[in-house]
Design a protein around this motif. Structure first.
Motif, PDB file in Angstrom:
ATOM      1  N   PHE A   1       0.851  -1.193   0.000  1.00 13.31           N
ATOM      2  CA  PHE A   1       0.000   0.000   0.000  1.00 13.31           C
ATOM      3  C   PHE A   1       0.882   1.237   0.000  1.00 13.31           C
ATOM      4  O   PHE A   1       2.075   1.166   0.296  1.00 13.31           O
ATOM      5  N   THR A   2       0.267   2.348  -0.383  1.00 18.10           N
ATOM      6  CA  THR A   2       0.968   3.625  -0.315  1.00 18.10           C
ATOM      7  C   THR A   2       0.337   4.461   0.787  1.00 18.10           C
ATOM      8  O   THR A   2      -0.783   4.193   1.227  1.00 18.10           O
ATOM      9  N   ILE A   3       1.060   5.466   1.231  1.00 15.59           N
ATOM     10  CA  ILE A   3       0.535   6.432   2.186  1.00 15.59           C
ATOM     11  C   ILE A   3       0.581   7.784   1.489  1.00 15.59           C
ATOM     12  O   ILE A   3       1.655   8.274   1.128  1.00 15.59           O
ATOM     13  N   VAL A   4      -0.612   8.351   1.280  1.00 15.03           N
ATOM     14  CA  VAL A   4      -0.758   9.584   0.514  1.00 15.03           C
ATOM     15  C   VAL A   4      -1.537  10.583   1.355  1.00 15.03           C
ATOM     16  O   VAL A   4      -2.493  10.222   2.047  1.00 15.03           O
ATOM     17  N   THR A   5      -1.146  11.831   1.267  1.00 13.01           N
ATOM     18  CA  THR A   5      -1.858  12.915   1.935  1.00 13.01           C
ATOM     19  C   THR A   5      -2.207  13.981   0.906  1.00 13.01           C
ATOM     20  O   THR A   5      -1.606  14.036  -0.163  1.00 13.01           O
ATOM     21  N   ALA A   6      -3.170  14.820   1.242  1.00 15.81           N
ATOM     22  CA  ALA A   6      -3.545  15.923   0.361  1.00 15.81           C
ATOM     23  C   ALA A   6      -3.258  17.272   1.017  1.00 15.81           C
ATOM     24  O   ALA A   6      -3.556  18.306   0.447  1.00 15.81           O
TER      25      ALA A   6
ATOM     26  N   LEU B   1      -9.645  14.083  -1.640  1.00 13.64           N
ATOM     27  CA  LEU B   1      -8.921  12.816  -1.750  1.00 13.64           C
ATOM     28  C   LEU B   1      -9.782  11.665  -1.231  1.00 13.64           C
ATOM     29  O   LEU B   1      -9.880  10.610  -1.861  1.00 13.64           O
ATOM     30  N   ARG B   2     -10.440  11.862  -0.103  1.00 16.56           N
ATOM     31  CA  ARG B   2     -11.312  10.816   0.455  1.00 16.56           C
ATOM     32  C   ARG B   2     -12.413  10.437  -0.527  1.00 16.56           C
ATOM     33  O   ARG B   2     -12.705   9.258  -0.729  1.00 16.56           O
ATOM     34  N   ARG B   3     -13.000  11.425  -1.184  1.00 15.32           N
ATOM     35  CA  ARG B   3     -14.062  11.151  -2.156  1.00 15.32           C
ATOM     36  C   ARG B   3     -13.536  10.332  -3.336  1.00 15.32           C
ATOM     37  O   ARG B   3     -14.214   9.427  -3.825  1.00 15.32           O
TER      38      ARG B   3
ATOM     39  N   HIS C   1      -8.810   1.517   1.841  1.00 16.96           N
ATOM     40  CA  HIS C   1      -8.072   2.677   2.357  1.00 16.96           C
ATOM     41  C   HIS C   1      -8.380   2.816   3.840  1.00 16.96           C
ATOM     42  O   HIS C   1      -9.432   2.369   4.311  1.00 16.96           O
ATOM     43  N   HIS C   2      -7.441   3.392   4.548  1.00 14.19           N
ATOM     44  CA  HIS C   2      -7.586   3.535   5.996  1.00 14.19           C
ATOM     45  C   HIS C   2      -6.867   4.806   6.429  1.00 14.19           C
ATOM     46  O   HIS C   2      -5.756   5.092   5.974  1.00 14.19           O
TER      47      HIS C   2
ATOM     48  N   GLY D   1      -3.470  11.447   6.555  1.00 17.99           N
ATOM     49  CA  GLY D   1      -3.410  10.949   5.191  1.00 17.99           C
ATOM     50  C   GLY D   1      -4.152   9.637   5.111  1.00 17.99           C
ATOM     51  O   GLY D   1      -4.952   9.311   6.002  1.00 17.99           O
ATOM     52  N   TRP D   2      -3.862   8.885   4.060  1.00 22.07           N
ATOM     53  CA  TRP D   2      -4.566   7.629   3.820  1.00 22.07           C
ATOM     54  C   TRP D   2      -3.591   6.543   3.407  1.00 22.07           C
ATOM     55  O   TRP D   2      -2.737   6.771   2.543  1.00 22.07           O
TER      56      TRP D   2
END
Length: 146
Positions: free
Chosen positions: A32-37, A57-59, A68-69, A84-85
């Protein structure tokens, strides 16, 4: 402990980041990746802009139907925290998604290893640590989160 040379393009703070969860996921994907906006490193945005970007990003994640978490990366010195996610996706997909939100870099976790890669200079991800060593214990069920 094995030491790895940091990638010269990656800001130093990406190598010291820790992570915390409001709740533990039922499972972690193999990769998995960890992404933030939120505002990229070096920029400062009003809270409303950060929250709006995170909601956008959540949408996207909800519409895509991928696992996603919520995960928050933070500076252990207490200077910064950024929600982030964690997202089940490939490194390439993660870089593409993060680039849409003007991010400098993302984390990728594969085989338990936490690595960082720059979005504008994607290449071989640079090892940070074992993910489990950077993840705080999740709160106990019913504790109300962190």
């Amino acid at each position: 402990m094995e030491k790895h040379a940091p990638n010269v393009w990656v800001p130093r703070e990406f190598y010291t980041t820790r992570f915390r969860l409001a709740s533990a996921p039922e499972r972690w994907p193999a990769q998995f990746t960890i992404v933030t906006a939120w505002a990229p490193t070096g920029e400062s945005w009003p809270e409303e802009r950060n929250l709006a970007a995170d909601e956008a990003l959540r949408r996207i994640l909800e519409a895509g139907g991928r696992w996603h978490h919520r995960i928050t990366g933070y500076d252990p010195a207490g200077n910064h925290a950024e929600p982030g996610w964690a997202i089940e996706q490939s490194l390439e997909e993660g870089v593409g998604l993060a680039s849409r939100f003007q991010q400098l870099a993302i984390y990728v976790v594969s085989g338990g290893e936490l690595r960082v890669v720059m979005c504008e200079r994607p290449g071989e991800p640079s090892r940070v640590a074992w993910f489990a060593d950077r993840l705080d214990d999740p709160p106990a069920p019913g504790s109300g989160g962190a």
